[in-house]
Design an enzyme around this catalytic site. Structure first.
Site, short mmCIF file in Angstrom:
data_model
loop_
_atom_site.label_atom_id
_atom_site.label_comp_id
_atom_site.label_asym_id
_atom_site.label_seq_id
_atom_site.Cartn_x
_atom_site.Cartn_y
_atom_site.Cartn_z
N TYR A 149 -1.62 0.40 10.04
CA TYR A 149 -2.11 -0.46 8.97
C TYR A 149 -0.82 -0.36 8.07
O TYR A 149 -0.45 -1.36 7.45
CB TYR A 149 -3.31 0.06 8.26
CG TYR A 149 -3.51 -0.27 6.89
CD1 TYR A 149 -3.67 -1.48 6.38
CD2 TYR A 149 -3.17 0.60 5.67
CE1 TYR A 149 -3.79 -1.95 5.12
CE2 TYR A 149 -3.36 0.13 4.58
CZ TYR A 149 -3.65 -1.25 4.22
OH TYR A 149 -3.83 -1.39 2.82
N LYS A 209 2.09 -3.26 6.43
CA LYS A 209 2.51 -3.68 5.22
C LYS A 209 4.00 -3.25 4.91
O LYS A 209 4.74 -4.13 4.11
CB LYS A 209 1.68 -2.54 4.19
CG LYS A 209 0.24 -2.88 4.26
CD LYS A 209 -0.35 -4.20 3.59
CE LYS A 209 -1.56 -4.30 3.54
NZ LYS A 209 -2.02 -5.64 2.81
N SER A 218 0.73 -1.10 0.11
CA SER A 218 -0.09 -0.09 -0.07
C SER A 218 0.78 1.17 0.05
O SER A 218 1.76 1.31 0.49
CB SER A 218 -0.70 -0.02 1.26
OG SER A 218 -1.30 1.13 1.43
#
Ligand code: UDP
Length: 329
Positions: free
Chosen positions: A141, A145, A117
């Protein structure tokens, strides 16, 4: 190639499955259907219902065929939620990926395409954002990643697993042929929220701030059509197979659209008023994010073909307007 698509019943996963099937690959989906949907499954792909947190279930799926590659899209992706519930993101995103990598080692599967991402970059220090841009995730988040990208590098070095880490910018739109229509459940991303407001599934769109340093004051993002993203997975899989080398690339449209621009286009295409209200900024939201996808073009021959504002909205509206009809039937 025989490909196991983990998270293949989800929004992006189902589009990836379609592109793989069209390219002649043999596909099996592994999904726990927590956010994926049965209606997103293709009759000409196999299906295992299972969870990446259950290594026994994973092993059963790996035993079902001589898979030559894994595509891994099974993750939680709500940046805001990840700041409140990091435990959930640690377990599912990080432990789940380690389970997948270890099962790949056990069954000698040597290729993985991973959904990374743009959240790995955090607040931009320069635009457009290329792959070498500093990585300082603003949310947990994005941290998960980035950590997984680093695991992938180690598993490449130590176990010879070749990977493609695809850093998606803002995935949006629906299948260009209108074949995939499973709606995301409780979406938090801008475009599905606009669509839900258009069909009355939610009261209104909340615009998170109109005082950013952008032309109309609302946040600017690089929206990339999900059909374009799906094509990127097929090309990335071919690349790591042919070159036998790993790859980390951005997938973005290289152009920015503001919240207001998307809203206005959605009003135009849908013919709906779409109620909206300006509220305060959402913490952690940068003013503007735009990708450089020069590397994807150079290495994969990939460019975004369907990521213009009109196509993003029209393909989404085609799916949501049916829901509108159902609501009033
Ligand atoms: N946004 C908004 N209202 C919403 C959801 C998003 O105004 O209900 C804005 C958000 O502030 C950002 C853009 O839309 O400028 C894209 O947000 P999204 O959550 O879709 O993706 P992100 O860029 O955070 O990954």
């Amino acid at each position: 190639m025989k490909v196991l698509v983990i998270g293949g019943a989800g929004y992006i996963g189902s589009h990836v499955v379609k592109s793989l099937l069209n390219a002649g690959h043999k596909v099996t989906v592994f999904d726990n259907l927590s956010s994926g949907r049965e209606e997103n499954l293709f009759s000409n792909a196999g299906f295992f219902k299972g969870d990446i947190l259950d290594p026994i279930g994973l092993a059963k799926a790996f035993q079902a065929d001589d898979f030559e590659a894994v595509i891994h899209l099974a993750a939680f992706k709500a940046a805001g939620e990840s700041m409140l519930k990091p435990e959930k993101y640690s377990v599912n995103n990080i432990t789940g990926t380690i389970n997948i990598l270890n099962t790949m080692c056990e069954y000698d599967v040597k290729r993985i395409v991973f959904s990374s991402s743009a959240a790995v970059f955090g607040e931009p220090v320069r635009l457009p954002i290329d792959e070498d841009h500093p990585k300082n995730p603003e949310n947990y988040y994005g941290f998960t990643k980035l950590e997984i990208e680093r695991f992938l590098e180690w598993y490449d070095k130590l176990k010879g697993i070749k990977f493609a880490a695809l850093r998606y910018f803002n995935a949006a739109g629906y299948d260009i042929d209108g074949e995939i229509s499973g709606l995301e459940q409780s979406p938090a991303n801008l475009l599905p929220v606009i669509m839900e407001a258009a069909v009355g599934m939610r009261e209104k769109l909340q615009i998170f701030g109109n005082d950013y340093d952008t032309p109309d004051g609302t946040g600017v993002r690089d929206y990339v059509h999900v059909t374009d993203l799906a094509a990127g997975h097929v090309l990335a899989l071919e690349y790591i197979t042919e070159k036998n080398e790993s790859l980390t690339v951005n997938l973005g449209s290289e152009s920015g659209l503001s919240v207001m621009e998307l809203l206005e286009e959605a009003r135009k295409i849908s013919g709906k008023e779409i109620p909206a209200q300006i509220v305060g900024r959402r913490p952690g939201d940068p003013a503007k994010l735009v990708a450089s996808s020069a590397l994807a073009k150079e290495k994969l021959g990939w460019t975004a073909r369907y990521s213009d504002c009109e196509t993003l909205i029209r393909t989404s509206w085609n799916v949501y307007k049916d829901r509108l009809n159902n609501l009033f039937e």
